[in-house]
Structure formats: C-alpha cells, structure tokens
Design a protein around this motif. Structure first.
Motif, PDB file in Angstrom:
ATOM      1  N   GLN A  88      27.457  42.325  42.544  1.00 26.21           N
ATOM      2  CA  GLN A  88      28.130  43.618  42.447  1.00 26.21           C
ATOM      3  C   GLN A  88      29.002  43.730  41.194  1.00 26.21           C
ATOM      4  OE1 GLN A  88      28.215  41.755  45.398  1.00 26.21           O
ATOM      5  NE2 GLN A  88      26.503  42.933  46.204  1.00 26.21           N
ATOM      6  N   VAL A  89      29.309  42.606  40.566  1.00 25.43           N
ATOM      7  CA  VAL A  89      30.106  42.628  39.341  1.00 25.43           C
ATOM      8  C   VAL A  89      29.166  42.903  38.177  1.00 25.43           C
ATOM      9  CG1 VAL A  89      31.639  41.330  37.821  1.00 25.43           C
ATOM     10  CG2 VAL A  89      31.762  40.996  40.300  1.00 25.43           C
ATOM     11  N   GLY A  90      29.495  43.922  37.400  1.00 28.17           N
ATOM     12  CA  GLY A  90      28.641  44.307  36.285  1.00 28.17           C
ATOM     13  C   GLY A  90      29.034  43.621  34.994  1.00 28.17           C
ATOM     14  N   ALA A 113      33.735  44.808  36.694  1.00 29.12           N
ATOM     15  CA  ALA A 113      33.019  44.384  35.492  1.00 29.12           C
ATOM     16  C   ALA A 113      33.710  43.191  34.861  1.00 29.12           C
ATOM     17  CB  ALA A 113      32.950  45.527  34.488  1.00 29.12           C
ATOM     18  N   PHE A 114      32.925  42.418  34.150  1.00 22.74           N
ATOM     19  CA  PHE A 114      33.469  41.306  33.381  1.00 22.74           C
ATOM     20  C   PHE A 114      34.129  41.881  32.133  1.00 22.74           C
ATOM     21  CE2 PHE A 114      33.071  38.032  30.092  1.00 22.74           C
ATOM     22  CZ  PHE A 114      33.837  37.043  30.699  1.00 22.74           C
ATOM     23  N   LEU A 118      39.315  38.657  27.572  1.00 20.08           N
ATOM     24  CA  LEU A 118      40.207  38.185  28.635  1.00 20.08           C
ATOM     25  C   LEU A 118      39.486  37.216  29.565  1.00 20.08           C
ATOM     26  CD1 LEU A 118      42.017  41.518  29.618  1.00 20.08           C
ATOM     27  CD2 LEU A 118      42.821  39.716  28.069  1.00 20.08           C
ATOM     28  N   ASN A 119      38.142  37.302  29.594  1.00 18.39           N
ATOM     29  CA  ASN A 119      37.312  36.449  30.455  1.00 18.39           C
ATOM     30  C   ASN A 119      37.751  36.510  31.912  1.00 18.39           C
ATOM     31  OD1 ASN A 119      35.858  35.755  28.197  1.00 18.39           O
ATOM     32  ND2 ASN A 119      36.913  33.818  27.900  1.00 18.39           N
ATOM     33  N   GLN A 120      37.924  37.743  32.382  1.00 17.70           N
ATOM     34  CA  GLN A 120      38.301  37.987  33.765  1.00 17.70           C
ATOM     35  C   GLN A 120      37.466  39.134  34.313  1.00 17.70           C
ATOM     36  OE1 GLN A 120      42.491  38.419  34.641  1.00 17.70           O
ATOM     37  NE2 GLN A 120      43.059  37.284  32.808  1.00 17.70           N
ATOM     38  N   ILE A 121      37.495  39.259  35.631  1.00 16.58           N
ATOM     39  CA  ILE A 121      36.830  40.381  36.281  1.00 16.58           C
ATOM     40  C   ILE A 121      37.866  41.481  36.487  1.00 16.58           C
ATOM     41  CG2 ILE A 121      35.658  41.157  38.380  1.00 16.58           C
ATOM     42  CD1 ILE A 121      34.640  38.215  38.621  1.00 16.58           C
ATOM     43  N   GLY A 122      37.509  42.685  36.062  1.00 16.02           N
ATOM     44  CA  GLY A 122      38.400  43.822  36.209  1.00 16.02           C
ATOM     45  C   GLY A 122      37.770  44.879  37.096  1.00 16.02           C
ATOM     46  N   LYS A 123      38.583  45.831  37.514  1.00 14.12           N
ATOM     47  CA  LYS A 123      38.085  46.936  38.322  1.00 14.12           C
ATOM     48  C   LYS A 123      38.469  48.244  37.646  1.00 14.12           C
ATOM     49  CE  LYS A 123      37.844  48.999  42.855  1.00 14.12           C
ATOM     50  NZ  LYS A 123      38.181  48.961  44.255  1.00 14.12           N
ATOM     51  N   THR A 124      37.516  49.162  37.582  1.00 11.44           N
ATOM     52  CA  THR A 124      37.767  50.479  37.015  1.00 11.44           C
ATOM     53  C   THR A 124      37.464  51.528  38.059  1.00 11.44           C
ATOM     54  OG1 THR A 124      37.217  49.746  34.779  1.00 11.44           O
ATOM     55  CG2 THR A 124      37.099  52.113  35.203  1.00 11.44           C
ATOM     56  N   GLU A 125      38.380  52.492  38.184  1.00 11.38           N
ATOM     57  CA  GLU A 125      38.181  53.625  39.079  1.00 11.38           C
ATOM     58  C   GLU A 125      38.180  54.892  38.239  1.00 11.38           C
ATOM     59  OE1 GLU A 125      41.163  53.495  42.107  1.00 11.38           O
ATOM     60  OE2 GLU A 125      40.398  51.630  42.940  1.00 11.38           O
ATOM     61  N   VAL A 152      43.129  44.743  35.501  1.00 13.49           N
ATOM     62  CA  VAL A 152      42.717  43.354  35.282  1.00 13.49           C
ATOM     63  C   VAL A 152      43.924  42.497  35.620  1.00 13.49           C
ATOM     64  CG1 VAL A 152      41.872  41.636  33.639  1.00 13.49           C
ATOM     65  CG2 VAL A 152      41.156  44.022  33.416  1.00 13.49           C
ATOM     66  N   GLY A 153      43.818  41.745  36.715  1.00 17.37           N
ATOM     67  CA  GLY A 153      44.976  40.973  37.165  1.00 17.37           C
ATOM     68  C   GLY A 153      46.129  41.919  37.457  1.00 17.37           C
ATOM     69  N   ALA A 154      47.303  41.626  36.902  1.00 12.80           N
ATOM     70  CA  ALA A 154      48.494  42.457  37.123  1.00 12.80           C
ATOM     71  C   ALA A 154      48.579  43.619  36.130  1.00 12.80           C
ATOM     72  CB  ALA A 154      49.752  41.597  37.014  1.00 12.80           C
ATOM     73  N   ILE A 155      47.657  43.683  35.189  1.00 13.94           N
ATOM     74  CA  ILE A 155      47.676  44.730  34.163  1.00 13.94           C
ATOM     75  C   ILE A 155      46.927  45.953  34.673  1.00 13.94           C
ATOM     76  CG2 ILE A 155      46.992  45.337  31.810  1.00 13.94           C
ATOM     77  CD1 ILE A 155      47.031  42.303  31.219  1.00 13.94           C
ATOM     78  N   LYS A 156      47.565  47.126  34.524  1.00 10.72           N
ATOM     79  CA  LYS A 156      46.949  48.371  34.957  1.00 10.72           C
ATOM     80  C   LYS A 156      47.108  49.390  33.832  1.00 10.72           C
ATOM     81  CE  LYS A 156      46.676  50.948  39.237  1.00 10.72           C
ATOM     82  NZ  LYS A 156      47.311  51.227  40.505  1.00 10.72           N
ATOM     83  N   LEU A 157      46.019  50.084  33.489  1.00 14.97           N
ATOM     84  CA  LEU A 157      46.039  51.067  32.414  1.00 14.97           C
ATOM     85  C   LEU A 157      45.404  52.349  32.913  1.00 14.97           C
ATOM     86  CD1 LEU A 157      46.484  51.725  29.375  1.00 14.97           C
ATOM     87  CD2 LEU A 157      44.190  50.835  28.981  1.00 14.97           C
TER      88      LEU A 157
END
Length: 160
Positions: A88-90, A113-114, A118-125, A152-157
C-alpha cells in the motif's frame, strides 16, 4: 514502461536543480530521483542522488518482501537501513497518481509514499476545495482548489 524479467514497470525520473547566491558565493544543489514502479503504483526500487557544493549522497533502495532495503553512500561512507514495507506504500510519485482521475465535490484522497532524502514513509491527504475562478496572464480560468497535508514523522506541512 520498461520490461524487467517479463514484468512491466513504470520508470519515472525527475531532476531538480537550484542555484543560490549566498554571501557572494554560488551554490548549486541538484536532486535526481528515479523510481521503478508497477502500473498499480507499488514501488519496486529507487535511486536518488543529492549533489551540493561538491558533496553528494547516492541512495538506492529495493523492496524485498515486507521490507525496503536502503543503502546510502557518501564519499568514504556507506550506511544501510531497512524499513517495514507493505504494497500500500507507494513510490516517490504516489501523490501524483491520486490526481489522475477527476475529482468529486468535497472528495478526500490519501496515500502513503516513500519520501526520498528523508528515507521515511510519509502520508499525504488531499481534499477538494471546489472550483475557483482565477485570472492567469490576463485570461479567466476555472481551476480546482486542492488542500494538501503532508506528514512525515512529527513534521506536518499544509498547502493549497
């Protein structure tokens, strides 16, 4: 599309470059990303390179079962990490895939998505904000407003 061992993959490549003058010195930073994904958007592997002021970082990753194996190299140093992974991760362009089909009023869409570098998994809405009339270069245009929240982690934009 490329064919790898009988499997069709989308090879997506992007290069971004920025030049800055800082304290009288020119600084150029370049980010190059290549992603190999299944037509459904599942990441198979990737490569990214960041170059800045003569320094560079080359990162490669490959999905193997339930893990994304990542190797990052800088001059004289190589680091490895493994992230838990699900189909499910794009890849880098999972959010752009969400924009391919027409929007319905008030619709919400999301993707994991990757995130390169940052080499982390983030979420976008994404959320539809309706049609808005704008003047662009002297012409009236009707464009859809999309509200975007990246985490991404504690970062939100948040952006529109």
């Amino acid at each position: 599309m490329v064919d790898e061992q009988g499997e069709p993959l989308e090879r997506i490549e992007i290069e971004q470059s920025i030049a800055l003058a800082r304290f009288g010195q020119q600084l150029r930073q370049t980010l190059r990303m290549v992603s190999w994904e299944r037509p459904s958007g599942e990441l198979v592997r990737f490569e990214s390179q960041v170059s800045s002021g003569g320094e560079w970082t080359l990162t490669r990753g490959q999905v193997r079962g339930a893990a994304l194996e990542i190797e990052s190299a800088t001059p004289g140093k190589t680091e490895r990490q493994t992230l838990p992974w699900t189909p499910q991760v794009g890849g880098f362009f999972a959010v752009e895939r969400l924009l391919r089909k027409p929007w319905k009023p008030g619709e919400r869409r999301s993707a994991q998505a990757f995130v390169p570098v940052l080499n982390q998994i983030g979420k976008t809405e994404l959320q539809d904000g309706g049609i808005e009339a704008l003047r662009i270069e002297g012409q009236s245009r009707s464009l859809r407003k999309i509200r975007r929240v990246d985490a991404v982690g504690a970062i939100k934009l948040e952006s529109i």
